[in-house]
Write a protein that holds these residues in place. Structure first.
Motif, PDB file in Angstrom:
ATOM      1  N   VAL A  26      -0.429  -1.799   0.747  1.00  0.00           N
ATOM      2  CA  VAL A  26      -1.014  -0.654   0.053  1.00  0.00           C
ATOM      3  C   VAL A  26      -0.714   0.629   0.817  1.00  0.00           C
ATOM      4  O   VAL A  26      -0.959   0.725   2.021  1.00  0.00           O
ATOM      5  N   ILE A  27      -0.192   1.607   0.104  1.00  0.00           N
ATOM      6  CA  ILE A  27       0.032   2.947   0.637  1.00  0.00           C
ATOM      7  C   ILE A  27      -0.710   3.914  -0.274  1.00  0.00           C
ATOM      8  O   ILE A  27      -0.617   3.823  -1.493  1.00  0.00           O
ATOM      9  N   SER A  28      -1.461   4.836   0.318  1.00  0.00           N
ATOM     10  CA  SER A  28      -2.239   5.780  -0.470  1.00  0.00           C
ATOM     11  C   SER A  28      -1.694   7.181  -0.272  1.00  0.00           C
ATOM     12  O   SER A  28      -1.391   7.586   0.850  1.00  0.00           O
ATOM     13  N   ALA A  29      -1.580   7.933  -1.378  1.00  0.00           N
ATOM     14  CA  ALA A  29      -0.980   9.267  -1.316  1.00  0.00           C
ATOM     15  C   ALA A  29      -1.648  10.189  -2.326  1.00  0.00           C
ATOM     16  O   ALA A  29      -2.416   9.754  -3.187  1.00  0.00           O
ATOM     17  N   SER A  30      -1.337  11.477  -2.212  1.00  0.00           N
ATOM     18  CA  SER A  30      -1.834  12.472  -3.153  1.00  0.00           C
ATOM     19  C   SER A  30      -0.896  13.665  -3.134  1.00  0.00           C
ATOM     20  O   SER A  30       0.013  13.739  -2.298  1.00  0.00           O
ATOM     21  N   THR A  31      -1.128  14.610  -4.026  1.00  0.00           N
ATOM     22  CA  THR A  31      -0.354  15.837  -4.019  1.00  0.00           C
ATOM     23  C   THR A  31      -0.673  16.620  -2.749  1.00  0.00           C
ATOM     24  O   THR A  31      -1.841  16.890  -2.479  1.00  0.00           O
ATOM     25  N   PRO A  32       0.321  16.971  -1.944  1.00  0.00           N
ATOM     26  CA  PRO A  32       0.037  17.713  -0.701  1.00  0.00           C
ATOM     27  C   PRO A  32      -0.573  19.079  -1.013  1.00  0.00           C
ATOM     28  O   PRO A  32       0.004  19.873  -1.764  1.00  0.00           O
ATOM     29  N   SER A  64       4.179  -4.464  -2.940  1.00  0.00           N
ATOM     30  CA  SER A  64       3.639  -3.238  -2.367  1.00  0.00           C
ATOM     31  C   SER A  64       3.344  -2.250  -3.485  1.00  0.00           C
ATOM     32  O   SER A  64       4.000  -2.263  -4.527  1.00  0.00           O
ATOM     33  N   VAL A  65       2.329  -1.408  -3.247  1.00  0.00           N
ATOM     34  CA  VAL A  65       1.960  -0.401  -4.239  1.00  0.00           C
ATOM     35  C   VAL A  65       1.694   0.926  -3.537  1.00  0.00           C
ATOM     36  O   VAL A  65       1.207   0.970  -2.410  1.00  0.00           O
ATOM     37  N   LEU A  66       2.025   2.003  -4.224  1.00  0.00           N
ATOM     38  CA  LEU A  66       1.729   3.354  -3.768  1.00  0.00           C
ATOM     39  C   LEU A  66       0.703   3.939  -4.717  1.00  0.00           C
ATOM     40  O   LEU A  66       0.971   4.117  -5.909  1.00  0.00           O
ATOM     41  N   LEU A  67      -0.491   4.216  -4.211  1.00  0.00           N
ATOM     42  CA  LEU A  67      -1.592   4.698  -5.029  1.00  0.00           C
ATOM     43  C   LEU A  67      -1.664   6.215  -4.944  1.00  0.00           C
ATOM     44  O   LEU A  67      -1.734   6.774  -3.853  1.00  0.00           O
ATOM     45  N   ILE A  68      -1.665   6.893  -6.078  1.00  0.00           N
ATOM     46  CA  ILE A  68      -1.748   8.349  -6.103  1.00  0.00           C
ATOM     47  C   ILE A  68      -3.101   8.746  -6.675  1.00  0.00           C
ATOM     48  O   ILE A  68      -3.467   8.322  -7.774  1.00  0.00           O
ATOM     49  N   SER A  69      -3.826   9.552  -5.925  1.00  0.00           N
ATOM     50  CA  SER A  69      -5.171   9.931  -6.337  1.00  0.00           C
ATOM     51  C   SER A  69      -5.449  11.368  -5.926  1.00  0.00           C
ATOM     52  O   SER A  69      -4.560  12.083  -5.480  1.00  0.00           O
TER      53      SER A  69
END
Length: 202
Positions: A127-133, A101-106
């Motif tokens: 796949v989990i996708s995330a960013s700065t809230p 599993s991977v957490l992608l930060i963009s």
């Protein structure tokens, strides 16, 4: 899911700001993943601030914030999202790391693009996708150029529409009102981040 991702491939879309590294470090310190992967070369918008490449500067920031160097991998060549994913995958394989599993930060508005690209190029992992809230206004304030932000939003949506048929990402549904807004913004001239070879969305 009982545990976090195996790793955090970070800055998949050339964000060029330290906030991405800070967010990755915060998630790392919360035990979300045992390994950070920073990926990205320079771009026209980051060359002056990050002359050695975005990934290298993010690595330095993470170590400065207390992440051990042994928990950071750097991929400094990628110049687009597809390369971010493919090169990070190859880097991990070379290092003998098997990720499930991977957490992608963009960037906040690029989460769907990162997710869709990874699902196509790296089908064997969750796949989990995330960013700065942050809110849209907060993001505009951080860029200090509202028109550029709208141009980037329009360009990001264009890629969600045309890249699946080109094999670069999985297809995702786009609501009708979003498509209408996209077409209106194109007509009003928010086109600086558009590819020039696409067909008009229907």
């Amino acid at each position: 899911m009982d545990h976090g991702p195996d790793l955090l491939p970070v800055d998949l879309l050339g964000h060029g700001r330290a906030g991405v590294a800070d967010e990755a470090v915060a998630l790392y310190k919360r035990g979300m993943a045992p390994l950070l992967v920073f990926t990205g070369a320079t771009s026209p918008t980051t060359r002056d601030r990050m002359p050695r490449g975005e990934a290298v500067h993010y690595q330095e920031r993470a170590i400065e914030l207390g992440v051990p160097s042994s928990a950071v991998l750097v991929e400094p060549r990628a110049r687009n999202t597809g390369e971010n994913i493919r090169f990070s995958k190859a880097l991990l394989e070379e290092a003998g790391v098997e990720a499930s599993s991977v957490l992608l930060i963009s960037k906040p508005y690029e989460e769907r693009r990162a997710y869709a690209t990874a699902r196509r190029a790296w089908p064997g992992v969750e796949v989990i996708s995330a960013s700065t809230p942050m809110t849209l206004n907060e993001y505009v304030d951080s860029i200090q150029d509202a028109r550029l932000v709208i141009d980037m939003l329009v360009g990001a949506l264009q890629r969600l529409l045309i890249y699946p048929e080109q094999g670069f990402m999985i297809e995702q549904s786009v609501p009708a009102d979003v498509l209408e807004a996209y077409q209106r913004l194109r007509r009003e001239g928010f086109t600086s981040r558009l590819l020039t070879t696409d067909k008009p969305a229907t």
